[in-house]
Write a protein that holds these residues in place. Structure first.
Motif, mmCIF file in Angstrom:
data_model
loop_
_atom_site.group_PDB
_atom_site.id
_atom_site.type_symbol
_atom_site.label_atom_id
_atom_site.label_comp_id
_atom_site.label_asym_id
_atom_site.label_seq_id
_atom_site.Cartn_x
_atom_site.Cartn_y
_atom_site.Cartn_z
ATOM 1 N N VAL A 324 -16.454 22.846 -26.046
ATOM 2 C CA VAL A 324 -16.169 21.674 -24.450
ATOM 3 C C VAL A 324 -16.590 22.372 -23.917
ATOM 4 N N ASP A 325 -16.992 21.288 -22.716
ATOM 5 C CA ASP A 325 -17.961 21.345 -21.249
ATOM 6 C C ASP A 325 -17.065 20.587 -20.294
ATOM 7 N N LEU A 326 -16.191 21.998 -19.145
ATOM 8 C CA LEU A 326 -15.521 22.090 -18.930
ATOM 9 C C LEU A 326 -15.985 21.300 -17.264
ATOM 10 N N PRO A 327 -15.607 20.261 -16.718
ATOM 11 C CA PRO A 327 -15.995 19.838 -15.540
ATOM 12 C C PRO A 327 -15.807 21.492 -14.040
ATOM 13 N N ASP A 328 -16.561 21.814 -13.840
ATOM 14 C CA ASP A 328 -16.258 22.675 -12.756
ATOM 15 C C ASP A 328 -15.059 22.013 -12.020
ATOM 16 N N GLU A 329 -13.486 21.448 -11.575
ATOM 17 C CA GLU A 329 -13.406 21.278 -10.541
ATOM 18 C C GLU A 329 -11.447 21.362 -11.889
ATOM 19 N N ILE A 330 -11.598 21.968 -12.799
ATOM 20 C CA ILE A 330 -10.875 22.035 -14.164
ATOM 21 C C ILE A 330 -10.604 23.390 -14.041
ATOM 22 N N LYS A 331 -11.798 24.093 -13.846
ATOM 23 C CA LYS A 331 -11.962 25.885 -14.263
ATOM 24 C C LYS A 331 -10.740 26.533 -13.458
ATOM 25 N N THR A 332 -9.839 25.814 -12.960
ATOM 26 C CA THR A 332 -8.158 26.822 -12.392
ATOM 27 C C THR A 332 -7.200 25.599 -12.634
ATOM 28 N N ALA A 397 -12.280 13.720 -14.034
ATOM 29 C CA ALA A 397 -13.325 13.832 -13.542
ATOM 30 C C ALA A 397 -14.771 13.374 -14.578
ATOM 31 N N GLU A 398 -14.143 12.029 -14.985
ATOM 32 C CA GLU A 398 -14.916 11.357 -15.254
ATOM 33 C C GLU A 398 -15.137 10.396 -14.438
ATOM 34 N N TRP A 404 -7.493 3.671 -12.776
ATOM 35 C CA TRP A 404 -6.216 3.926 -13.982
ATOM 36 C C TRP A 404 -6.926 4.065 -14.774
ATOM 37 N N ARG A 405 -8.082 4.073 -15.593
ATOM 38 C CA ARG A 405 -7.548 4.557 -16.811
ATOM 39 C C ARG A 405 -8.164 6.877 -16.912
ATOM 40 N N ARG A 406 -8.214 6.549 -15.170
ATOM 41 C CA ARG A 406 -8.255 8.103 -15.022
ATOM 42 C C ARG A 406 -7.075 9.446 -14.325
ATOM 43 N N SER A 407 -6.220 7.642 -14.385
ATOM 44 C CA SER A 407 -5.151 8.961 -13.776
ATOM 45 C C SER A 407 -3.548 8.863 -14.388
ATOM 46 N N VAL A 408 -4.114 7.154 -14.383
ATOM 47 C CA VAL A 408 -2.244 6.441 -14.389
ATOM 48 C C VAL A 408 -2.039 6.322 -15.689
ATOM 49 N N THR A 409 -2.991 6.077 -16.672
ATOM 50 C CA THR A 409 -2.578 5.315 -17.832
ATOM 51 C C THR A 409 -2.352 6.873 -19.159
#
Length: 552
Positions: A324-332, A397-398, A404-409
């Motif tokens: 999988v390709d990890l966005p830089d923001e979640i490599k921690t 990160a998308e 709502w799609r990114r954080s809530v549901t």
């Protein structure tokens, strides 16, 4: 729509409506805003009153009408306001999620909401866990929210009382367990004493006293009218199952499948037991010997936290760019010990701006000092990478998705199903070649299959495998036979499963949907890495919606 098209996609009218909807939800439910990492609400706290739930219901109905209005405006004229492919998925997910929410509200499930893991008492308590405590401004927000705890519990009491007036009361098991949690929050050593304020401050003292009074009310007023049966019946369970799973399934078929799955996993465990300690070794004997093996043993919470962090960090390095390709923001990811001590293990996502990182929490009971790596390795993969941290982080990160799609549901069938899929993925990559770790993975998988049987068996009144009746006593014995879980964790697990109908079965049933979808995607020519990337960047949506959008 291709990935490159979506990366440059302009937000639509539906996206704007979703953003406004999230802003209004954050205003109505400040603890949700804290969970989502939206600033400006940490000093507030909803009151959990009937009026609060009505306001949520009304705003949700307005959002459903907005979706319908936008959809009706979509036609074949290729107008710029028409739904594009992303909007179509958003609309399908909204209709499902908001429809279930309104069904629950219509049946007053929100007013009677009380259980050991996911109801207002835990929402209030855990919101302080997510808040920052570093600066003077942070501590003032903590102080302000603490000051609102008595009013929140008063409102919650009114909701429970209103529901009780109509005969809608949580089972006695849940009332008693939440009563115990409230007493612990009121007692010396309460988690409220560790928030960075003076433990004797007015706000801390008032919050503790409010929980003590609420515990007394539960014991004196709600417990006497609470039903002794844990079962919710088929009609309510079907609603809860749809809510947690994200789709409607044949529950009777799922029950039968779970028992077959348990038998399959038991046979595989017996093979591993013989591999570990010789022919004739039972699964229980093998597990006992594994617990005595220092090679798999961790002593103390500090060492546990260090081990968790090391496993999570290694998984990030191994998987990025291959599976999988990890966005830089979640490599921690941060691994922490939760002071509540309930026995649960859970993940809290990053804030929307990623300033607060994703965190894996282990809520260690006070009496537990020893931990067994063979049993817990798969759990670290489940909560961290490639489990929840990877799944939630990629969706967050998308840029093509609205808030709502990114954080809530969040849908357990999608999210917990993926996390179980992730455990097996790591085994496929060689992380469980050691027979001890393989026994641990099989134990985890057997527990999840047992959850399906117990969840459906108790709440639908099914016959037990030996022809008896599913009740709490049988359920506890059944759990003990199908997991190596320590007794304090097992007690919490039983209370959780009985008090949160439909959620426990969503794990294994969701994993089954993920594996079926993966196989179909590979049959259509996707590589495994492409499947992971394409599926996860759509966020948490019903698996049927994901299937329709992902496959040709």
């Amino acid at each position: 729509m291709s990935s490159s098209d979506e990366a440059s996609r302009e937000p639509s009218l539906l996206d704007a409506a979703c953003e406004a909807f999230v802003a209004d939800l954050a205003e109505l439910s400040p603890t949700w805003a804290t969970e989502w990492g939206l600033p400006g609400h940490d000093g507030e706290l909803q009151d959990f009153s009937p009026e609060y739930y009505d306001a949520l219901g009304e705003r949700t109905r307005e959002m459903v009408m907005d979706v319908d209005a936008f959809d009706e405006a979509t036609d074949s004229s290729d107008d710029e306001d028409d739904f594009d492919d992303v909007d179509q998925v958003t609309a399908a997910a909204l209709r499902d999620r908001l429809g279930v929410f309104l069904d629950r509200h219509h049946h007053a499930e929100d007013l009677r909401d009380l259980n050991v893991i996911e109801s207002p008492v835990q929402t209030i308590r855990d919101s302080f866990l997510l808040m920052p405590h570093e600066t003077a401004e942070d501590l003032e927000a903590v102080r302000a929210r603490l000051a609102k705890v008595p009013a929140a519990l008063d409102g919650y009491r009114t909701s429970l009382d209103d529901a009780a007036g109509h005969g809608l009361v949580a089972p006695l098991r849940q009332v008693d367990a939440v009563n115990t949690q409230c007493e612990e929050l009121a007692d010396t050593g309460s988690v409220f004493e560790g928030l960075g304020l003076d433990p004797d401050s007015r706000e801390v003292t008032a919050a503790k006293e409010a929980f003590g009074e609420f515990a007394d009310w539960l014991n004196e007023h709600l417990a006497p009218v609470a039903p002794h049966s844990d079962a919710v019946g088929r009609d309510r369970f079907e609603l809860f199952s749809h809510d947690h799973l994200g789709d409607v399934v044949d529950l009777d078929e799922a029950y039968t499948w779970s028992l077959e799955r348990i038998a399959e996993l038991r046979a595989r465990q017996e093979e591993v037991a013989a591999e570990l300690y010789g022919a004739g070794t039972t699964v229980r004997q093998a597990m006992h010997q594994l617990n005595q093996d220092e090679h798999y043993t961790i002593n103390g919470t500090e060492a546990l936290q260090e081990w968790m962090q090391g496993v999570a960090d290694q998984a990030i390095v191994h998987l990025d760019g291959t599976e999988v390709d990890l966005p830089d923001e979640i490599k921690t990811i941060e691994c922490r010990i939760d002071p509540a001590g309930t026995g649960g293990i859970f993940y809290t996502p990053p804030s929307d701006d990623f300033l607060r990182p994703g965190r894996m929490w282990w809520s260690v009971p006070e009496e537990q000092k020893t931990f067994h790596m063979w049993q817990e390795l798969s759990t670290v993969f489940h909560e961290g990478v490639p489990g929840h941290h990877l799944q939630i982080g990629i969706g967050l990160a998308e840029s093509s998705l609205n808030l709502w799609r990114r954080s809530v549901t969040w849908i357990a069938g999608h999210g917990e199903g993926w996390a179980l899929y992730a455990e097996q993925l790591m085994a496929d990559l060689g992380y469980c070649d050691d027979p001890g770790f393989r026994m641990g993975l099989l134990d985890a998988q057997r527990l999840r299959a047992a959850r399906v049987a117990l969840d459906i068996g108790v709440h639908l009144g099914k016959k037990t495998p030996d022809g008896g009746v599913w009740d709490s006593s049988y359920a506890k014995t059944f759990l003990r036979e199908n997991t190596a879980m320590a007794e304090p964790n097992l007690v919490f697990e039983l209370d959780r499963l009985l008090g949160w109908p439909g959620q426990g079965s969503a794990y294994a049933l969701g994993e089954r949907m993920w594996r079926e979808l993966r196989d179909d995607a590979l049959d259509q020519g996707m590589t495994l890495g492409q499947f992971h990337n394409e599926a996860l960047r759509r966020g948490s949506i019903p698996m049927s919606v994901l299937r329709e959008d992902l496959l040709d």
